[in-house]
Design an enzyme around this catalytic site. Structure first.
Site, mmCIF file in Angstrom:
data_model
loop_
_atom_site.group_PDB
_atom_site.id
_atom_site.type_symbol
_atom_site.label_atom_id
_atom_site.label_comp_id
_atom_site.label_asym_id
_atom_site.label_seq_id
_atom_site.Cartn_x
_atom_site.Cartn_y
_atom_site.Cartn_z
ATOM 1 N N ARG A 7 3.688 -3.157 -16.670
ATOM 2 C CA ARG A 7 4.671 -2.111 -16.420
ATOM 3 C C ARG A 7 6.066 -2.630 -16.762
ATOM 4 N NH1 ARG A 7 1.158 -2.382 -12.021
ATOM 5 N NH2 ARG A 7 -0.088 -0.499 -11.642
ATOM 6 N N LYS A 12 3.459 -3.256 -8.509
ATOM 7 C CA LYS A 12 3.594 -1.927 -7.902
ATOM 8 C C LYS A 12 2.665 -1.781 -6.708
ATOM 9 C CE LYS A 12 3.136 2.998 -9.042
ATOM 10 N NZ LYS A 12 2.813 3.961 -10.117
ATOM 11 N N HIS A 55 6.028 3.978 -20.819
ATOM 12 C CA HIS A 55 4.782 3.797 -20.063
ATOM 13 C C HIS A 55 3.556 4.092 -20.930
ATOM 14 C CE1 HIS A 55 2.920 3.045 -16.180
ATOM 15 N NE2 HIS A 55 2.079 4.037 -16.411
ATOM 16 N N ARG A 58 1.677 1.087 -22.056
ATOM 17 C CA ARG A 58 0.670 0.570 -21.109
ATOM 18 C C ARG A 58 -0.667 1.273 -21.351
ATOM 19 N NH1 ARG A 58 -0.373 -1.856 -16.120
ATOM 20 N NH2 ARG A 58 -1.327 -0.578 -14.502
ATOM 21 N N HIS A 83 -5.071 -2.207 -11.927
ATOM 22 C CA HIS A 83 -5.552 -0.964 -11.324
ATOM 23 C C HIS A 83 -6.586 -1.271 -10.241
ATOM 24 C CE1 HIS A 83 -3.941 0.836 -15.080
ATOM 25 N NE2 HIS A 83 -3.696 1.850 -14.281
ATOM 26 N N TYR A 93 -5.858 6.201 -17.752
ATOM 27 C CA TYR A 93 -4.976 5.513 -18.685
ATOM 28 C C TYR A 93 -5.684 5.152 -19.981
ATOM 29 C CZ TYR A 93 -1.342 4.725 -15.172
ATOM 30 O OH TYR A 93 -0.354 4.894 -14.237
#
Length: 324
Positions: free
Chosen positions: A189, A214, A275, A278, A301, A310
């Site tokens: 990120r 995150k 983003h 990513r 994740h 994603y």
């Protein structure tokens, strides 16, 4: 306050809101009263306390401890401008936030509204559970969330990457190009990239530690040969402990300028988000044949369902495997 029992709240009569000094004093008084748990179950509390009082206490006592405290504080600052923030807790109802939801959906995307409702629900829940505010229920709990837009499936095309890197060379920010390349090579990120430090590198073993994430779960990721080369160059030329010594806002602005320059040759590139790089990285990991646990270990994740959101594999690449 003279003549006032320590177990009851009082509020100055006929308070004029246009007098800043007295309004500020009232705010401080309300905050102190909210802190007195001995007054917790006085029903009159709901008549004397406004939504704004809760928001101010939350941003003062709770928000600073969060990783995203700056953005949350700004969001609460916006909340305080709405008329419903002036309502007392005795007058607040789910319908107030239903109307807010509908109004906001005409202004912003559903995802933004979902995050706003989530924050408001948390504020009321903390007030009920930790500050002993005698609300019968959470007024946001039963407000229906809007349907979130389907996940983006934006992949980065080869010509777009070429245009971006060329635009980087035309700019004055030497750190933007390695930032873009690393995002694609590692799936990190933006915040994780900007927090990289020399001490986090173990280039001899091709590893990078990410202590602040995150999800608040540190991880160590394996690096591709290209990523090692990029990081080694940053390590050799850097003048700061951070490998990309720039603020998040400066990076964002440089990214937007880079896209504008690249759009001269590829107009459609303006809708690309940082983003999305990513997303591109995670998709490439799967295309390389990595398993779900392996990709999750790199990307961070926790929920495989989020990981698949994603991931957007190219059908033409799958065809090659099927017929090969």
């Amino acid at each position: 306050m003279a003549g006032t029992s320590p177990t009851h709240w009082t509020c100055p009569k006929n308070q004029k809101l246009h007098q800043p000094s007295r309004r500020t004093a009232l705010d401080r008084q309300t905050e102190l009263e909210l802190d007195r748990t001995s007054l917790a179950y006085d029903p009159a509390t709901l008549d004397r306390t406004t939504v704004a009082d809760l928001l101010r206490k939350y941003v003062r006592d709770v928000t600073p401890g969060k990783r995203g405290h700056a953005s949350e504080a700004k969001r609460i600052e916006v909340f305080l401008r709405y008329d419903w923030a002036k309502l007392t807790l005795a007058r607040i109802t789910p319908q107030v936030f239903t109307r807010h939801r509908d109004q906001r959906l005409r202004e912003v995307e559903a995802g933004t509204v979902i995050r706003e409702l989530g924050l408001l629900r948390t504020v009321f829940e903390v007030a009920r559970r930790e500050w002993d505010i005698p609300l019968q229920g959470n007024p946001v709990a039963n407000v229906r969330k809007p349907k979130a837009a389907s996940g983006r499936n934006r992949r980065l095309r080869a010509d777009e990457l070429t245009a971006l890197l060329a635009a980087c060379s035309d700019g004055r920010t030497a750190w933007l190009e390695p930032g873009i390349r690393l995002a694609i090579e590692t799936g990190m990120r933006r915040g994780e990239l900007l927090n990289m430090r020399c001490a986090d590198l173990d280039l001899a073993n091709g590893l990078l530690s990410i202590p602040e994430t995150k999800t608040d779960i540190p991880r160590t990721i394996p690096l591709s040969d290209n990523a090692v080369l990029i990081l080694r160059s940053l390590q050799d030329t850097g003048t700061d402990d951070r490998l990309l010594p720039v603020t998040a806002n400066a990076f964002r602005l440089a990214w937007e300028r880079c896209k504008r320059r690249a759009s001269k040759t590829i107009p459609g590139i303006t809708d690309l988000r940082f983003h999305d790089l990513r997303h591109e990285a995670v998709s490439r990991f799967f295309e390389l044949g990595l398993s779900v646990p392996e990709v999750a270990a790199i990307s961070g994740h926790k929920d495989p369902r989020m990981l698949f959101r994603y991931t957007h594999l190219k059908p033409e690449d799958i065809v090659v495997k099927l017929v090969g």
